[in-house]
Design an enzyme around this catalytic site. Structure first.
Site, mmCIF file in Angstrom:
data_model
loop_
_atom_site.group_PDB
_atom_site.id
_atom_site.type_symbol
_atom_site.label_atom_id
_atom_site.label_comp_id
_atom_site.label_asym_id
_atom_site.label_seq_id
_atom_site.Cartn_x
_atom_site.Cartn_y
_atom_site.Cartn_z
ATOM 1 N N MET A 187 0.954 -1.230 -0.064
ATOM 2 C CA MET A 187 -0.140 0.148 0.084
ATOM 3 C C MET A 187 0.699 1.352 -0.038
ATOM 4 S SD MET A 187 -3.333 0.356 2.282
ATOM 5 C CE MET A 187 -2.763 0.761 3.809
ATOM 6 N N GLY A 188 1.228 1.763 -1.250
ATOM 7 C CA GLY A 188 1.859 3.043 -1.366
ATOM 8 C C GLY A 188 0.972 4.107 -0.790
ATOM 9 N N THR A 189 1.501 5.033 0.170
ATOM 10 C CA THR A 189 0.447 5.594 0.823
ATOM 11 C C THR A 189 1.087 7.178 1.188
ATOM 12 O OG1 THR A 189 -0.357 4.003 1.852
ATOM 13 C CG2 THR A 189 -0.769 5.650 2.934
ATOM 14 N N THR A 190 0.144 8.248 1.591
ATOM 15 C CA THR A 190 0.368 9.270 2.411
ATOM 16 C C THR A 190 -0.483 9.385 3.503
ATOM 17 O OG1 THR A 190 0.983 10.492 0.280
ATOM 18 C CG2 THR A 190 0.683 11.713 2.217
ATOM 19 N N GLY A 226 4.573 8.633 0.420
ATOM 20 C CA GLY A 226 4.322 9.971 -0.212
ATOM 21 C C GLY A 226 4.949 10.953 0.610
#
Lengths: 248, 217, 271
Positions: B1-4, B138
């Site tokens: 889960m690439g996330t900010t 992010g």
């Protein structure tokens, strides 16, 4: 099958016909015969005091402790079988430790009291164990302020403004009821406790007084009352008692 | 889960914010994900890293806190929730997989003893109390922005505006962050959730404005 | 640094197998379903859809398999991944929920099914390869979830999974609306599955649909036949008379061997 228990007094796993567990009652008796232990909650903390009967003239002072710290913010005074008391203290310490390492916060008084109660209660359930012959007065100072709890051999735990266990409990409780605990500081409290313990002590032999507290003055840490303060309080208590005797 | 993800404290509580993108490889598996998960009524957790790991970790913490609340007879503190999440993260650090980013988890919330507080828990299993925290892939793009914009004693509105601005800038630069912005404001009065749809996310420099939304019959 | 293992599962054999594989040992294969499965929420409930192709490597193992599994009377689940895993994991959860219904006397909830599935899949750390689209209607209304093999879940208004999920998602993204009618929803899901059947090599054959509303379930097995054959073999094969030439003919007069005797019927006592 004769005698007072009529056979129902051997095991904690058997009720008597009138609904008692004699072993539990006997454990309470072990406490009732002990030296008196008093606890009061004052406005700024809790004071615990123990009357230690002198078992031998050759006993070194302060070698038979009745009050123990359990954590920075909690400590106990035990009445009854001293060896059982140490075991309870050790359990209380590990409960406090385990709680802190799990939740990252000191164990609240009511949680510690409940957990000690549950622990002690288990010894009233199985034939192969005997109940603890100990009542534990627990003093804590946490988020909810100073609190005093009593855990009995049956496993019940209650919170008190002030209570007493052991030989002189009845007299001590009567005296405690007369105190104005809401207005009393712990400084005054130690003197009151010393006075009560001297008042209810009715043996020819002397006794050693042990005092512990947890209050603002101790930095909200459980500790034995500093020796000088304790001696002053005891002297003042004795003087007050003598003055009262003169009045009579 | 690439996330900010992020959380910031203000005068009366905390604001938490997150994008809504979940990706598997180069495919967006969910474009409206909710990465701000409740732990108790007044404590929430921002999740980054493996969705499976963090979802299950959160469930465990929810369960521990429910039991703790019963024993305590009171609402658990934010600190306690953070400690439990940290313990889970530390004990399973060999199994948990983080995807980039500074902080794996951010626990934030409000309790009556300490007011609003924010705790950062990198997936190595450290626990740090911080005034604000950013996390996920992010977050690498907005360190400077956040250091510049965060200040103590903001109002709720100022703090929320700060969070939305920071997350939108991260989404603009980070390929694995995007979609919508979700925020949760936690204070003594309870929680307030809000949702900013993708076409209403603030536009960063050099971006085209979003197309006019098509309304289907 | 080694941290103490506290309970949990041992994956030693997985590591061993990886080691063997690196040394060149061939693993036995599984029947994997290259699949298109999809579902969406409409006005009154949920529509689930699936193709019916099951593959073993590049061969089609079953041309008309069932990928929409029963979970509870109000919950169904589409499965993609290893056929054995989807079949068994849905079966296990269905059985747990049935026991739970007997114990509680209440309708099963979709979140309960979802939690049981994710718990199981997370426990096996992705080694149980089941990618699921779970849908159903309970007292809180319609619910749709995707469940990944590693145990993560998403709650969505429309969802697709399997090798054809991108094809199906393209159709959903273009055609989804809130509060569709039953007919619109069925048509859109069927179209999404069809796009997988037509454009994804792993998916094929027919379209199954399952429509769940609070009033009941309609399971439309083979709702659309998409890849029917232009020629189908008759079985058993029938041959037109005269299609085989008569090589030799011989006629027997059986009256030479059999004597026919006329007689009276016998009287029979009744009672």
């Amino acid at each position: 099958m004769s005698g007072i228990g009529s056979g129902y007094d051997n095991s904690v796993s058997t009720f008597s016909p009138d609904g008692r567990v004699f072993q539990t009652d006997y454990a309470q008796k072990a406490v009732d015969n002990s030296g008196t232990v008093v606890g009061i909650r004052c406005k700024d903390g809790v004071v615990l005091g123990a009357e230690k009967l002198i078992i031998s003239k050759m006993l070194v002072e302060n070698s038979n402790r009745r009050t123990f710290p359990v954590d920075r913010h909690a400590g106990v005074a035990t009445a009854g079988v001293a060896a059982d008391g140490r075991s309870i203290v050790s359990r209380a310490m590990s409960e406090a430790n385990q709680y802190k390492s799990f939740y990252g916060d000191p164990i609240p008084g009511h949680v510690l009291a409940e957990r000690l109660g549950s622990y002690v209660h288990v010894f009233n359930l199985y034939w192969y164990v005997r109940p603890y012959g100990v009542s534990t007065l627990l003093a804590t100072y946490g988020k909810e302020g100073p609190q005093l709890y009593l855990v009995e051999p049956s496993g019940t735990s209650h919170r008190y403004f002030g209570t007493a266990v052991g030989k002189g409990r009845q007299g001590a409780k009567n005296e405690i009821e007369k105190l104005k605990l809401e207005e009393m500081s712990c400084r005054e409290g130690i003197q009151a406790v010393a006075k009560i313990l001297h008042q209810v002590h009715d043996e020819e032999k002397g006794f050693e007084l042990e005092l512990a507290w947890i209050c603002e003055e101790s930095g909200r840490q459980f500790q034995r009352v500093p020796q000088q303060l304790a001696e002053e309080a005891e002297a003042a208590a004795k003087a007050a008692l003598e003055a009262e005797d003169m009045d009579d | 889960m690439g996330t900010t993800i992020m959380a910031a404290s203000y005068d009366g509580g905390v604001v938490m914010g997150a994008d809504s993108r979940t990706s598997t490889g180069s495919y967006v598996a969910n474009r409206v994900t909710d990465k701000i998960t409740p732990l108790t009524d007044r404590v929430y957790i921002c999740r980054s890293g493996s969705a499976a790991d963090t979802q299950n970790l959160s469930r465990y913490v929810q369960w521990f806190l429910e039991q703790h609340g019963m024993e305590l007879g009171d609402d658990p503190e934010v600190k306690t929730a953070a400690k439990l999440a940290q313990t889970m993260a530390y004990q399973n650090k060999n199994l948990l997989q983080a995807s980039g980013g500074l902080a794996g988890l951010i626990v934030a919330g409000w309790d009556k003893h300490h007011g609003g507080s924010v705790f950062a828990i990198p997936l190595g299993g450290t626990l740090v109390k911080v005034p604000f925290s950013i996390g996920g892939s992010g977050s690498a793009y907005i360190n400077g922005l956040c250091d510049r914009l965060w200040r103590p004693n903001m109002s709720e509105e100022e703090c929320k505006a700060f969070v939305v601005k920071a997350v939108s800038h991260a989404m603009a630069r980070d390929g694995s962050s995007g979609g919508c912005i979700r925020t949760v404001v936690i204070s003594k009065d309870g929680i307030k959730r809000s949702f900013i749809p993708g076409d209403e996310v603030p536009v960063a420099a050099g971006e085209l404005p979003p197309p006019v939304r098509q309304v289907r019959a | 640094m080694e941290t103490a293992q506290q309970g949990g599962f041992s994956f030693d054999l997985c590591k061993r197998n990886e080691f063997f594989a690196a040394k060149g040992v061939q693993h036995p294969g599984f029947t994997k379903t290259g699949t298109t499965i999809a579902g969406l929420i409409f006005k009154d409930g949920v529509v689930l859809g699936a193709d019916t192709r099951s593959t073993a490597g590049s061969t089609v193992a079953d041309k008309n398999c069932e990928k929409i599994h029963f979970i509870a009377p109000n919950i169904y689940c589409c499965g993609a991944g290893t056929a054995a895993d989807t079949e068994n994991v849905t079966g296990m959860v269905a059985s747990q929920l049935e026991l739970h219904r007997y114990a509680t006397g209440t309708q099963s909830r979709v979140v309960t099914a979802m939690t049981l599935l994710k718990g199981h899949l997370f426990k096996y750390q992705g080694h149980v390869s089941a990618a699921l689209v779970l849908g159903g209607v309970d007292f809180r209304g319609p619910h749709l979830f995707t469940v990944y093999p590693h145990g993560s879940t998403d709650s969505l208004p429309f969802a697709t999974m399997g090798s054809g999920s991108l094809n199906a998602m393209a159709v959903f993204e273009a055609g989804f609306k809130d509060d569709m009618s039953r007919e619109e929803a069925m048509a859109l899901v069927a179209r999404a599955i069809r796009s997988g059947v037509m454009n994804d090599l792993g998916s094929g054959s027919n379209v199954d649909l399952c429509i769940i509303t609070k009033d009941g379930v309609e399971y439309l097995r083979n709702h659309e036949y998409l890849q029917t054959k232009t020629y189908e073999r008759q079985f058993p094969q029938k041959f037109a008379s005269g299609s085989v030439p008569v090589v030799r003919e011989r006629v027997y007069d059986i009256r030479r061997a059999v004597q026919v005797v006329e007689g009276e019927p016998m009287e029979m006592e009744v009672s």
